[in-house]
Scaffold this active site. Structure first.
Site, PDB file in Angstrom:
ATOM      1  N   GLU A   3       3.988   5.271  -6.936  1.00 48.69           N
ATOM      2  CA  GLU A   3       3.994   6.664  -7.391  1.00 48.69           C
ATOM      3  C   GLU A   3       5.024   6.950  -8.492  1.00 48.69           C
ATOM      4  O   GLU A   3       5.874   7.814  -8.372  1.00 48.69           O
ATOM      5  CB  GLU A   3       4.213   7.611  -6.202  1.00 48.69           C
ATOM      6  CG  GLU A   3       3.753   9.029  -6.523  1.00 48.69           C
ATOM      7  CD  GLU A   3       3.704   9.938  -5.299  1.00 48.69           C
ATOM      8  OE1 GLU A   3       3.095   9.557  -4.295  1.00 48.69           O
ATOM      9  OE2 GLU A   3       4.285  11.021  -5.390  1.00 48.69           O
ATOM     10  N   ARG A  24      12.790  -7.263   9.122  1.00 50.55           N
ATOM     11  CA  ARG A  24      12.688  -7.074   7.659  1.00 50.55           C
ATOM     12  C   ARG A  24      11.250  -7.139   7.141  1.00 50.55           C
ATOM     13  O   ARG A  24      11.002  -7.422   5.974  1.00 50.55           O
ATOM     14  CB  ARG A  24      13.557  -8.075   6.892  1.00 50.55           C
ATOM     15  CG  ARG A  24      15.027  -7.905   7.183  1.00 50.55           C
ATOM     16  CD  ARG A  24      15.899  -8.383   6.051  1.00 50.55           C
ATOM     17  NE  ARG A  24      17.289  -8.123   6.359  1.00 50.55           N
ATOM     18  CZ  ARG A  24      18.089  -8.980   6.971  1.00 50.55           C
ATOM     19  NH1 ARG A  24      17.643 -10.164   7.321  1.00 50.55           N
ATOM     20  NH2 ARG A  24      19.333  -8.663   7.218  1.00 50.55           N
ATOM     21  N   ARG A  38      -0.289   8.218  -9.197  1.00 52.03           N
ATOM     22  CA  ARG A  38      -0.477   8.370  -7.746  1.00 52.03           C
ATOM     23  C   ARG A  38      -0.127   9.778  -7.272  1.00 52.03           C
ATOM     24  O   ARG A  38      -0.646  10.254  -6.258  1.00 52.03           O
ATOM     25  CB  ARG A  38       0.331   7.315  -6.980  1.00 52.03           C
ATOM     26  CG  ARG A  38       0.043   7.379  -5.499  1.00 52.03           C
ATOM     27  CD  ARG A  38       0.510   6.162  -4.745  1.00 52.03           C
ATOM     28  NE  ARG A  38       0.204   6.337  -3.333  1.00 52.03           N
ATOM     29  CZ  ARG A  38       0.286   5.390  -2.420  1.00 52.03           C
ATOM     30  NH1 ARG A  38       0.660   4.183  -2.768  1.00 52.03           N
ATOM     31  NH2 ARG A  38      -0.006   5.644  -1.163  1.00 52.03           N
TER      32      ARG A  38
HETATM   33  N1  GLY Z   1      -1.355  10.613   0.559  1.00 52.90           N
HETATM   34  C1  GLY Z   1      -0.979  10.449  -0.772  1.00 52.90           C
HETATM   35  C2  GLY Z   1      -0.697   9.035  -1.155  1.00 52.90           C
HETATM   36  O1  GLY Z   1      -0.965   8.131  -0.395  1.00 52.90           O
HETATM   37  O2  GLY Z   1      -0.181   8.796  -2.225  1.00 52.90           O
END
Ligand code: GLY
Length: 371
Positions: free
Chosen positions: A237, A121, A241
């Site tokens: 992200e 984990r 990002r």
């Molecule tokens: N390679 C793109 C990122 O790490 O977000």
């Protein structure tokens, strides 16, 4: 030796950039070690060049090493090799408090990072990136994973490394094609958010590929700092990002269409994808007509691929390429979202991209191949 700090609270770490870092790695690693043992995973090509030096330094400092050599190449980023790696780490009795070292390029870093994320984990891992591409992009930011037959990097986890050791000297052992391909990720940073860096690259890019250590260190440091700044704002992200994916939606479709083969290296696909993203931005009147020409001129100056006609062999029709682009992780409610640009250094994420314009762009680029 220069450091970039990635401040992510409990998941913070340093990126250490310099020459002969492998020689100092025992000192740099020591604060992370709970016991004097590490597992190193590499590939057969990188291992042949650098594993003995790494193991020699670590064992010389009293750190026991076990190592696994995987086959070099994108095909290693698979469920099968992930399973082999995790089984091997378990067989070596790597414990929750231990550290796993990924010694290699993007394939090894992504696979080993994912293995570390799921082993017991989650165990810590250290990236020792050996390609320019891995030093400026894939080793930083904690994206780990493997490919699926449905597309690239579709299976994975965010798992930050505990340390990144980017040894610029190691880049001397890279084949020129790999080095130049990695430059595709360097130039991406200038194009997405730092026009001054792009201008610096227009002057200093040739020094980087020619082996100038000062220029290389500066390029790696600036790229890592830019990536760190973005990752600190948006680790998983949800927004900014995605800018790091400039050129990547085109690139991933082209890599899929060429079977993840030597016909197109990832960094080459990024360069072509970036040129296409600027061309599309210009056609949609988001940036000036001069911008895509300037991008292509620099890529050509660096001896890089920048058009579909630079890819050898057959390519699928534009409709099929667009279909592959629709597998991209940024697709939302079936709608393509792309990173486009308002100018050099001014990239942005948008879903306001008429598919007909993308199709037209791909058709024209394919027609240019045939001409
Ligand atoms: N390679 C793109 C990122 O790490 O977000």
């Amino acid at each position: 030796m220069r450091k970039v700090h990635v401040d992510l609270g409990a998941r913070s770490y340093d990126i250490v950039i310099g020459t002969a870092i492998i020689d100092d790695c025992a000192t740099l690693l020591r604060p992370l070690l709970h016991r004097m043992k590490v597992a190193i995973v590499t590939d057969d090509q990188v291992g042949a060049l650098h594993l003995d030096a790494l193991v020699g330094t670590l064992t010389g400092a009293g750190i026991d090493c076990v190592s696994l050599n995987l086959p070099a190449g994108e095909a290693t980023k698979s469920w099968a090799k992930l399973g082999d790696t995790v089984d091997w780490l378990l067989a070596q009795k790597i414990e929750r408090q231990d550290v796993v070292i990924a010694l290699g390029g993007g394939v090894i870093g992504d696979l080993v990072g994912f293995a570390a994320a799921i082993l017991r984990r989650g165990v810590r891992f250290v990236q020792i990136p050996t390609s320019l591409l891995a030093q400026v992009d894939s080793s930083v930011g904690g994206k780990t994973g493997v490919n699926s037959r449905h597309g690239k990097n579709l299976i994975g986890a965010f798992h930050q490394p505990s340390l990144v050791l980017a040894d610029i000297g190691i880049l001397d052992s890279l084949p020129q094609r790999d080095l130049i391909a990695g430059y595709g990720e360097v130039v991406k940073y200038g194009l997405l958010g730092n026009a001054d860096f792009f201008e610096w690259l227009e002057v200093n890019g040739p020094l980087i590929t020619a082996g100038d250590k000062v220029a290389r260190e500066e390029a790696v440091r600036t790229s890592c700092q830019m990536k760190a700044d973005i990752v600190m704002r948006d680790e998983t992200e949800q927004g900014d990002r995605a800018l790091l994916n400039l050129g990547h939606t085109f690139c991933h479709a082209l890599e899929n269409a060429t079977g993840y083969s030597q016909r197109l290296l990832h960094g080459e696909g990024v360069a072509i994808g970036t040129a296409l993203a600027f061309e599309l931005s210009s056609r949609l009147q988001l940036c000036s007509q001069e911008d895509p020409s300037r991008v292509r001129a620099h890529l050509r100056q660096m001896g890089m691929k920048c058009d579909l006609k630079d890819i050898p062999g057959d390519l699928p029709a534009a409709e099929s390429l667009l279909d592959l682009m629709l597998q991209d992780k940024k697709v939302l409610d079936g709608t393509l979202r792309l990173i486009l640009a308002k100018g050099i250094g001014q990239a942005f994420l948008t879903s306001d991209v008429p598919q007909s314009a993308v199709l037209e762009l791909l058709k024209d680029a394919l027609a240019d191949r045939a001409a």
